[in-house]
Structure formats: structure tokens, C-alpha cells
Design a protein around this motif. Structure first.
Motif, PDB file in Angstrom:
ATOM      1  N   LEU A 288       0.824  -1.210   0.000  1.00  0.00           N
ATOM      2  CA  LEU A 288       0.000   0.000   0.000  1.00  0.00           C
ATOM      3  C   LEU A 288       0.858   1.259   0.000  1.00  0.00           C
ATOM      4  CD1 LEU A 288      -2.902  -1.032   2.412  1.00  0.00           C
ATOM      5  CD2 LEU A 288      -3.066  -0.572  -0.049  1.00  0.00           C
TER       6      LEU A 288
ATOM      7  N   GLU B  13      -1.228   7.445  -3.479  1.00  0.00           N
ATOM      8  CA  GLU B  13      -2.028   7.840  -2.321  1.00  0.00           C
ATOM      9  C   GLU B  13      -2.111   6.747  -1.259  1.00  0.00           C
ATOM     10  OE1 GLU B  13      -5.721   9.780  -3.331  1.00  0.00           O
ATOM     11  OE2 GLU B  13      -4.846  10.522  -5.202  1.00  0.00           O
ATOM     12  N   SER B  14      -1.169   5.804  -1.287  1.00  0.00           N
ATOM     13  CA  SER B  14      -1.113   4.695  -0.323  1.00  0.00           C
ATOM     14  C   SER B  14      -2.439   3.951  -0.240  1.00  0.00           C
ATOM     15  CB  SER B  14      -0.698   5.199   1.063  1.00  0.00           C
ATOM     16  OG  SER B  14       0.601   5.720   1.022  1.00  0.00           O
ATOM     17  N   SER B  15      -3.081   3.781  -1.413  1.00  0.00           N
ATOM     18  CA  SER B  15      -4.366   3.099  -1.429  1.00  0.00           C
ATOM     19  C   SER B  15      -4.476   2.192  -2.648  1.00  0.00           C
ATOM     20  CB  SER B  15      -5.511   4.115  -1.419  1.00  0.00           C
ATOM     21  OG  SER B  15      -5.505   4.868  -2.608  1.00  0.00           O
TER      22      SER B  15
ATOM     23  N   ASN C 195     -12.358   2.487   2.580  1.00  0.00           N
ATOM     24  CA  ASN C 195     -13.160   3.597   2.076  1.00  0.00           C
ATOM     25  C   ASN C 195     -14.107   3.087   0.994  1.00  0.00           C
ATOM     26  OD1 ASN C 195     -11.730   5.572   3.661  1.00  0.00           O
ATOM     27  ND2 ASN C 195     -10.031   5.277   2.242  1.00  0.00           N
TER      28      ASN C 195
ATOM     29  N   VAL D 191     -11.886   0.940  -1.524  1.00  0.00           N
ATOM     30  CA  VAL D 191     -10.454   1.214  -1.565  1.00  0.00           C
ATOM     31  C   VAL D 191      -9.896   1.080  -0.154  1.00  0.00           C
ATOM     32  CG1 VAL D 191      -8.718   2.975  -2.066  1.00  0.00           C
ATOM     33  CG2 VAL D 191     -10.722   2.783  -3.527  1.00  0.00           C
ATOM     34  N   TYR D 192      -8.767   0.417  -0.047  1.00  0.00           N
ATOM     35  CA  TYR D 192      -8.070   0.290   1.227  1.00  0.00           C
ATOM     36  C   TYR D 192      -6.892   1.250   1.209  1.00  0.00           C
ATOM     37  CZ  TYR D 192     -10.917  -3.812   1.929  1.00  0.00           C
ATOM     38  OH  TYR D 192     -11.983  -4.658   2.081  1.00  0.00           O
ATOM     39  N   GLN D 193      -6.716   1.986   2.313  1.00  0.00           N
ATOM     40  CA  GLN D 193      -5.689   3.023   2.363  1.00  0.00           C
ATOM     41  C   GLN D 193      -4.992   2.990   3.719  1.00  0.00           C
ATOM     42  OE1 GLN D 193      -7.227   7.005   1.867  1.00  0.00           O
ATOM     43  NE2 GLN D 193      -5.253   7.729   1.131  1.00  0.00           N
TER      44      GLN D 193
ATOM     45  N   GLU E 159       1.072   4.697   7.628  1.00  0.00           N
ATOM     46  CA  GLU E 159       2.123   5.395   6.870  1.00  0.00           C
ATOM     47  C   GLU E 159       3.401   5.467   7.696  1.00  0.00           C
ATOM     48  OE1 GLU E 159       2.282   6.841   3.817  1.00  0.00           O
ATOM     49  OE2 GLU E 159       0.208   7.071   3.179  1.00  0.00           O
TER      50      GLU E 159
END
Length: 111
Positions: free
Chosen positions: A26, A31-33, A67, A77-79, A85
Motif C-alpha cells: 500500500l 495515495e497509499s491506497s 473507504n 479502496v483500502y488506504q 504510513e
């Protein structure tokens, strides 16, 4: 002498199958998603059931958010969260160490 309890708890998270790899994956996505289907395709050979369980586990630790985008068609969507982070950033020195000292099998591509 004792082991650091914070480090011990961290390894309980990243030491479980797939968790560290999902966090790393990720962190490399825009966008880390990513969508579930993209993760399933790219994180071979994880099964859909295992991926679902791991994402739920990471959400329970507040490392990943799910999300739901309600535009047609519905999209999930997984973030990474801020906490996720930060963990991904903490894993970068381990990745650098591995690139320097770990030998990959011939069929594994370099990142």
C-alpha cells in the motif's frame, strides 16, 4: 535484560503472515491506497479469504482504512492510515538492509 515491549508488540503486527507485505504494498501505491482486486492480483499467492482477514486485522490495529466510494459502480479502496504510513516509513530501513544482504531466488524481480 528484557526485550523492548514496544518492539515486541510491533513484531506481533508485522510478523504475522502478509501484514508487513500489505503495508509495504500500500505504501508503494498512489495515495497509499488500492482496490482489493489489485492487491489480490499483485500479492500472489494470497487467497481472497486470507487477504480479507489480513485487511480486517490491519483495520483493527488502525493501520488501514476501508473507504467505500458510492459512485456507480460501487468501489472499495483500502488506504494506509497516518499510523500505517508511519509504520511503512519505519520499515524502509529494513527494506534497504534486505536489498543489501538478502539474496533473492532467480525468479523474483527486484523492486
Amino acid at each position: 535484560m528484557e526485550v523492548c515491549p514496544y518492539l515486541e508488540e510491533t513484531f506481533k503486527v508485522i510478523g504475522r503472515s502478509w501484514n508487513g507485505l500489505i503495508i509495504n504494498y500500500l505504501s508503494r501505491c498512489p495515495e497509499s491506497s488500492a482496490h482489493f482486486s489489485d492487491m489480490k492480483k499483485d500479492l500472489k499467492p494470497i487467497t481472497p479469504r486470507a487477504l480479507s482477514l489480513k485487511l480486517t486485522e490491519l483495520m483493527d490495529w488502525d493501520l488501514v482504512d476501508k473507504n467505500i466510494i458510492s459512485k456507480a459502480p460501487l468501489s472499495i479502496v483500502y488506504q494506509l492510515t497516518e499510523k500505517g504510513e508511519a509504520l511503512a516509513e519505519a520499515l524502509k530501513p529494513m527494506e534497504e538492509w534486505a536489498q543489501k544482504y538478502v539474496e533473492l531466488e532467480n525468479n523474483q524481480a527486484e523492486v
